[in-house]
Motif scaffolding. Structure first.
Motif, PDB file in Angstrom:
ATOM      1  N   LYS A  18       0.835  -1.203   0.000  1.00  0.00           N
ATOM      2  CA  LYS A  18       0.000   0.000   0.000  1.00  0.00           C
ATOM      3  C   LYS A  18       0.873   1.257   0.000  1.00  0.00           C
ATOM      4  O   LYS A  18       0.608   2.212  -0.762  1.00  0.00           O
ATOM      5  CB  LYS A  18      -0.899  -0.011   1.239  1.00  0.00           C
ATOM      6  CG  LYS A  18      -1.735   1.254   1.434  1.00  0.00           C
ATOM      7  CD  LYS A  18      -2.764   1.435   0.333  1.00  0.00           C
ATOM      8  CE  LYS A  18      -3.798   2.496   0.690  1.00  0.00           C
ATOM      9  NZ  LYS A  18      -3.243   3.833   0.943  1.00  0.00           N
ATOM     10  N   LEU A  19       1.909   1.283   0.809  1.00  0.00           N
ATOM     11  CA  LEU A  19       2.807   2.446   0.831  1.00  0.00           C
ATOM     12  C   LEU A  19       3.528   2.604  -0.498  1.00  0.00           C
ATOM     13  O   LEU A  19       3.734   3.730  -0.974  1.00  0.00           O
ATOM     14  CB  LEU A  19       3.811   2.321   1.974  1.00  0.00           C
ATOM     15  CG  LEU A  19       3.299   2.669   3.376  1.00  0.00           C
ATOM     16  CD1 LEU A  19       4.374   2.390   4.415  1.00  0.00           C
ATOM     17  CD2 LEU A  19       2.860   4.115   3.471  1.00  0.00           C
ATOM     18  N   ALA A  20       3.926   1.490  -1.096  1.00  0.00           N
ATOM     19  CA  ALA A  20       4.591   1.559  -2.406  1.00  0.00           C
ATOM     20  C   ALA A  20       3.645   2.121  -3.457  1.00  0.00           C
ATOM     21  O   ALA A  20       4.050   2.930  -4.314  1.00  0.00           O
ATOM     22  CB  ALA A  20       5.082   0.169  -2.812  1.00  0.00           C
ATOM     23  N   GLU A  21       2.376   1.723  -3.399  1.00  0.00           N
ATOM     24  CA  GLU A  21       1.393   2.256  -4.341  1.00  0.00           C
ATOM     25  C   GLU A  21       1.165   3.753  -4.110  1.00  0.00           C
ATOM     26  O   GLU A  21       1.046   4.529  -5.067  1.00  0.00           O
ATOM     27  CB  GLU A  21       0.082   1.486  -4.192  1.00  0.00           C
ATOM     28  CG  GLU A  21       0.159   0.046  -4.688  1.00  0.00           C
ATOM     29  CD  GLU A  21      -1.032  -0.786  -4.246  1.00  0.00           C
ATOM     30  OE1 GLU A  21      -1.923  -0.216  -3.561  1.00  0.00           O
ATOM     31  OE2 GLU A  21      -1.073  -1.988  -4.574  1.00  0.00           O
ATOM     32  N   ASP A  22       1.091   4.163  -2.852  1.00  0.00           N
ATOM     33  CA  ASP A  22       0.924   5.584  -2.543  1.00  0.00           C
ATOM     34  C   ASP A  22       2.098   6.400  -3.080  1.00  0.00           C
ATOM     35  O   ASP A  22       1.919   7.493  -3.629  1.00  0.00           O
ATOM     36  CB  ASP A  22       0.827   5.789  -1.023  1.00  0.00           C
ATOM     37  CG  ASP A  22      -0.472   5.259  -0.449  1.00  0.00           C
ATOM     38  OD1 ASP A  22      -1.389   4.949  -1.239  1.00  0.00           O
ATOM     39  OD2 ASP A  22      -0.567   5.157   0.798  1.00  0.00           O
ATOM     40  N   PRO A  28       4.952  11.599  -8.874  1.00  0.00           N
ATOM     41  CA  PRO A  28       4.920  12.455 -10.060  1.00  0.00           C
ATOM     42  C   PRO A  28       4.395  13.865  -9.790  1.00  0.00           C
ATOM     43  O   PRO A  28       4.614  14.781 -10.596  1.00  0.00           O
ATOM     44  CB  PRO A  28       3.964  11.703 -11.005  1.00  0.00           C
ATOM     45  CG  PRO A  28       4.040  10.281 -10.560  1.00  0.00           C
ATOM     46  CD  PRO A  28       4.184  10.351  -9.079  1.00  0.00           C
ATOM     47  N   ARG A  29       3.699  14.068  -8.664  1.00  0.00           N
ATOM     48  CA  ARG A  29       3.124  15.367  -8.330  1.00  0.00           C
ATOM     49  C   ARG A  29       4.060  16.265  -7.530  1.00  0.00           C
ATOM     50  O   ARG A  29       3.727  17.412  -7.250  1.00  0.00           O
ATOM     51  CB  ARG A  29       1.843  15.160  -7.517  1.00  0.00           C
ATOM     52  CG  ARG A  29       0.756  14.392  -8.258  1.00  0.00           C
ATOM     53  CD  ARG A  29       0.131  15.214  -9.338  1.00  0.00           C
ATOM     54  NE  ARG A  29      -1.024  14.555  -9.945  1.00  0.00           N
ATOM     55  CZ  ARG A  29      -1.720  15.084 -10.941  1.00  0.00           C
ATOM     56  NH1 ARG A  29      -1.367  16.264 -11.423  1.00  0.00           N
ATOM     57  NH2 ARG A  29      -2.741  14.439 -11.445  1.00  0.00           N
ATOM     58  N   VAL A  30       5.238  15.744  -7.151  1.00  0.00           N
ATOM     59  CA  VAL A  30       6.116  16.490  -6.258  1.00  0.00           C
ATOM     60  C   VAL A  30       6.560  17.817  -6.867  1.00  0.00           C
ATOM     61  O   VAL A  30       6.505  18.871  -6.221  1.00  0.00           O
ATOM     62  CB  VAL A  30       7.341  15.632  -5.856  1.00  0.00           C
ATOM     63  CG1 VAL A  30       8.361  16.478  -5.115  1.00  0.00           C
ATOM     64  CG2 VAL A  30       6.907  14.452  -4.997  1.00  0.00           C
ATOM     65  N   LEU A  31       7.018  17.813  -8.102  1.00  0.00           N
ATOM     66  CA  LEU A  31       7.487  19.050  -8.725  1.00  0.00           C
ATOM     67  C   LEU A  31       6.329  20.019  -8.966  1.00  0.00           C
ATOM     68  O   LEU A  31       6.465  21.229  -8.822  1.00  0.00           O
ATOM     69  CB  LEU A  31       8.198  18.742 -10.042  1.00  0.00           C
ATOM     70  CG  LEU A  31       9.529  18.004  -9.922  1.00  0.00           C
ATOM     71  CD1 LEU A  31      10.116  17.730 -11.304  1.00  0.00           C
ATOM     72  CD2 LEU A  31      10.522  18.804  -9.086  1.00  0.00           C
ATOM     73  N   GLU A  32       5.178  19.484  -9.326  1.00  0.00           N
ATOM     74  CA  GLU A  32       4.008  20.314  -9.609  1.00  0.00           C
ATOM     75  C   GLU A  32       3.447  20.969  -8.350  1.00  0.00           C
ATOM     76  O   GLU A  32       3.085  22.141  -8.336  1.00  0.00           O
ATOM     77  CB  GLU A  32       2.943  19.435 -10.266  1.00  0.00           C
ATOM     78  CG  GLU A  32       1.582  20.061 -10.412  1.00  0.00           C
ATOM     79  CD  GLU A  32       0.552  19.026 -10.806  1.00  0.00           C
ATOM     80  OE1 GLU A  32      -0.584  19.113 -10.318  1.00  0.00           O
ATOM     81  OE2 GLU A  32       0.882  18.108 -11.602  1.00  0.00           O
ATOM     82  N   ASP A  33       3.381  20.198  -7.251  1.00  0.00           N
ATOM     83  CA  ASP A  33       2.777  20.691  -6.005  1.00  0.00           C
ATOM     84  C   ASP A  33       3.408  19.955  -4.830  1.00  0.00           C
ATOM     85  O   ASP A  33       2.827  19.016  -4.286  1.00  0.00           O
ATOM     86  CB  ASP A  33       1.265  20.458  -6.035  1.00  0.00           C
ATOM     87  CG  ASP A  33       0.545  21.096  -4.861  1.00  0.00           C
ATOM     88  OD1 ASP A  33       1.227  21.613  -3.955  1.00  0.00           O
ATOM     89  OD2 ASP A  33      -0.700  21.058  -4.841  1.00  0.00           O
ATOM     90  N   PRO A  34       4.617  20.363  -4.424  1.00  0.00           N
ATOM     91  CA  PRO A  34       5.322  19.625  -3.371  1.00  0.00           C
ATOM     92  C   PRO A  34       4.587  19.625  -2.034  1.00  0.00           C
ATOM     93  O   PRO A  34       4.659  18.653  -1.293  1.00  0.00           O
ATOM     94  CB  PRO A  34       6.665  20.347  -3.270  1.00  0.00           C
ATOM     95  CG  PRO A  34       6.432  21.694  -3.870  1.00  0.00           C
ATOM     96  CD  PRO A  34       5.406  21.488  -4.935  1.00  0.00           C
ATOM     97  N   LEU A 108       8.569  11.673   1.525  1.00  0.00           N
ATOM     98  CA  LEU A 108       8.340  10.774   0.402  1.00  0.00           C
ATOM     99  C   LEU A 108       9.645  10.113  -0.017  1.00  0.00           C
ATOM    100  O   LEU A 108       9.730   8.902  -0.169  1.00  0.00           O
ATOM    101  CB  LEU A 108       7.730  11.536  -0.771  1.00  0.00           C
ATOM    102  CG  LEU A 108       6.244  11.851  -0.678  1.00  0.00           C
ATOM    103  CD1 LEU A 108       5.835  12.781  -1.805  1.00  0.00           C
ATOM    104  CD2 LEU A 108       5.410  10.581  -0.708  1.00  0.00           C
ATOM    105  N   THR A 109      10.696  10.952  -0.185  1.00  0.00           N
ATOM    106  CA  THR A 109      12.011  10.454  -0.589  1.00  0.00           C
ATOM    107  C   THR A 109      13.042  10.994   0.383  1.00  0.00           C
ATOM    108  O   THR A 109      13.291  12.205   0.422  1.00  0.00           O
ATOM    109  CB  THR A 109      12.358  10.896  -2.017  1.00  0.00           C
ATOM    110  OG1 THR A 109      11.303  10.499  -2.906  1.00  0.00           O
ATOM    111  CG2 THR A 109      13.664  10.279  -2.475  1.00  0.00           C
ATOM    112  N   LEU A 110      13.629  10.125   1.192  1.00  0.00           N
ATOM    113  CA  LEU A 110      14.596  10.557   2.191  1.00  0.00           C
ATOM    114  C   LEU A 110      15.903  10.970   1.538  1.00  0.00           C
ATOM    115  O   LEU A 110      16.422  10.280   0.656  1.00  0.00           O
ATOM    116  CB  LEU A 110      14.867   9.431   3.192  1.00  0.00           C
ATOM    117  CG  LEU A 110      15.683   9.833   4.426  1.00  0.00           C
ATOM    118  CD1 LEU A 110      14.860  10.725   5.338  1.00  0.00           C
ATOM    119  CD2 LEU A 110      16.166   8.596   5.183  1.00  0.00           C
ATOM    120  N   LYS A 111      16.454  12.119   1.994  1.00  0.00           N
ATOM    121  CA  LYS A 111      17.726  12.638   1.503  1.00  0.00           C
ATOM    122  C   LYS A 111      18.668  12.841   2.692  1.00  0.00           C
ATOM    123  O   LYS A 111      18.209  12.941   3.840  1.00  0.00           O
ATOM    124  CB  LYS A 111      17.508  13.962   0.769  1.00  0.00           C
ATOM    125  CG  LYS A 111      16.550  13.848  -0.409  1.00  0.00           C
ATOM    126  CD  LYS A 111      16.278  15.210  -1.039  1.00  0.00           C
ATOM    127  CE  LYS A 111      15.280  15.090  -2.187  1.00  0.00           C
ATOM    128  NZ  LYS A 111      14.957  16.414  -2.780  1.00  0.00           N
TER     129      LYS A 111
END
Length: 349
Positions: A18-22, A28-34, A108-111
């Motif tokens: 479920k988390l992978a699907e989320d 894909p929406r991160v750049l558009e609306d972070p 969403l993506t750990l840095k």
């Protein structure tokens, strides 16, 4: 005997999917609306915690933690409130420290920079509470469980290398802390691994005849360790088969909750094939909450009984322990018996 595959393992795999699907839908929406994408990621983790924590624990998003002095933490993404938290106050975005059981940053993506921020915030949260005294548990452990939860990660390398690099980064940042209570306790990357912090109130060294049958060599080894820690009070215990040295030397350690082979397994028959970072995280969270709420001990022990992989530990990949001066535990507490009770455990997982 517990069956190889238990319903819990399947539940955790389901939540992992479920988390992978989320993540796939939101990324894909991160750049558009972070901002909205980040909110959606937080809600994924908040939903997981609502489903897995006991009735009575409330999960809220986007709030600050308020100390009795009036000082507040930076904004935290997800906050878990204790069952006794006043209902009227749940609608306010400043949450009383003593009523908070756990708090997490969500990514969403750990840095790498996120880990640095988490370490700084852990210190700020610890500073909201005057350091308590009376037992190692009170003096070593943070006032609440704090950490970071991520769907995925930014490091570009094979998974084993990424785990090693993150482990080293966490250990490196941990060395900047002055006291163990300033450290975050849990890190979870849903599609990779987890990290959990353990504290040791004393250092125990045992040299047995199963390692070295010659008693004189065993004694010599213990004497070398004694010299290395000459500035710390020590106790010796000897039997005919081993020599044991106990040293008043507190230390902490991050262990990695990880099985390299667990990726893309469809036949959950071995321990590593039943592993999910989500399962390890939930089991570890119960462990840590149970120190503050003994009513959770039975569930925590059940996770171990059905063998949720890496629930009770992990793989030590860090280069060395996080060493503390003896003074992180007060002289008055050191003066009490080492076997006084559960608050005088040698290891707090």
């Amino acid at each position: 005997m517990v069956p190889t595959e238990h319903e819990l393992h399947g539940f955790f795999r389901s939540y992992s999917r479920k988390l992978a699907e989320d993540y796939a839908a939101t990324r894909p929406r991160v750049l558009e609306d972070p901002g909205t994408a980040g909110d959606q990621g937080e809600e994924s983790w908040a939903s997981l915690l609502r489903d897995w924590l006991p009735e009575g624990y409330s999960v809220v998003t986007k709030g600050r933690i308020l100390g009795a002095s009036g000082d507040a933490s930076p904004q935290v993404d997800v906050i878990v409130l204790k069952p006794n938290y006043p209902k009227f106050l749940k609608g306010h975005k400043y949450y009383f420290l003593e009523g908070v059981a756990a708090a997490f940053e969500c990514k969403l993506t750990l840095k790498p920079g996120h880990l640095e921020k988490v370490m700084k915030n852990a210190k700020l949260i610890a500073g909201l509470q005057p350091k308590p005294s009376g037992s190692p548990q009170k003096e070593i452990m943070a006032p609440l469980v704090y950490g970071v939860l991520a769907h995925s990660y930014s490091w570009s390398a094979d998974k084993d290398s990424v785990v090693t690099r993150i482990t080293e980064k966490i250990h490196e940042l941990g060395q900047q802390a002055i006291e163990p209570r300033e450290l975050p306790e849990l890190v979870c990357i849903a599609d990779l691994a987890g990290w959990r912090l353990a504290h040791c109130s004393i250092a125990r060294y045992t040299v047995g005849d199963w390692v070295e049958p010659d008693p004189s060599i065993r004694d010599a080894a213990i004497e070398l360790i004694k010299k290395e820690y000459a500035g710390f009070p020590q106790k010796n215990h000897r039997t005919s088969s081993y020599v044991q040295l106990l040293i008043e030397k507190p230390h902490s350690e991050y262990t990695t909750q990880y099985y390299p082979e667990h990726i893309n397994s469809n036949t959950p028959t071995e321990s590593w094939e039943r592993f999910t970072p989500i399962g390890a995280f939930i089991a570890a969270l119960y462990d840590k909450l149970a120190y503050r709420d003994p009513g959770l001990l039975n569930i925590s022990e059940y996770f171990k009984a059905v063998h949720v992989p890496a629930s009770s530990g992990g793989v030590n990949q860090a280069k060395g322990k996080l060493q503390w001066p003896r003074s992180v535990i007060s002289d008055a507490t050191w003066a009490t018996s080492w076997d006084k009770g559960p608050e005088w455990q040698e290891v707090f997982f």
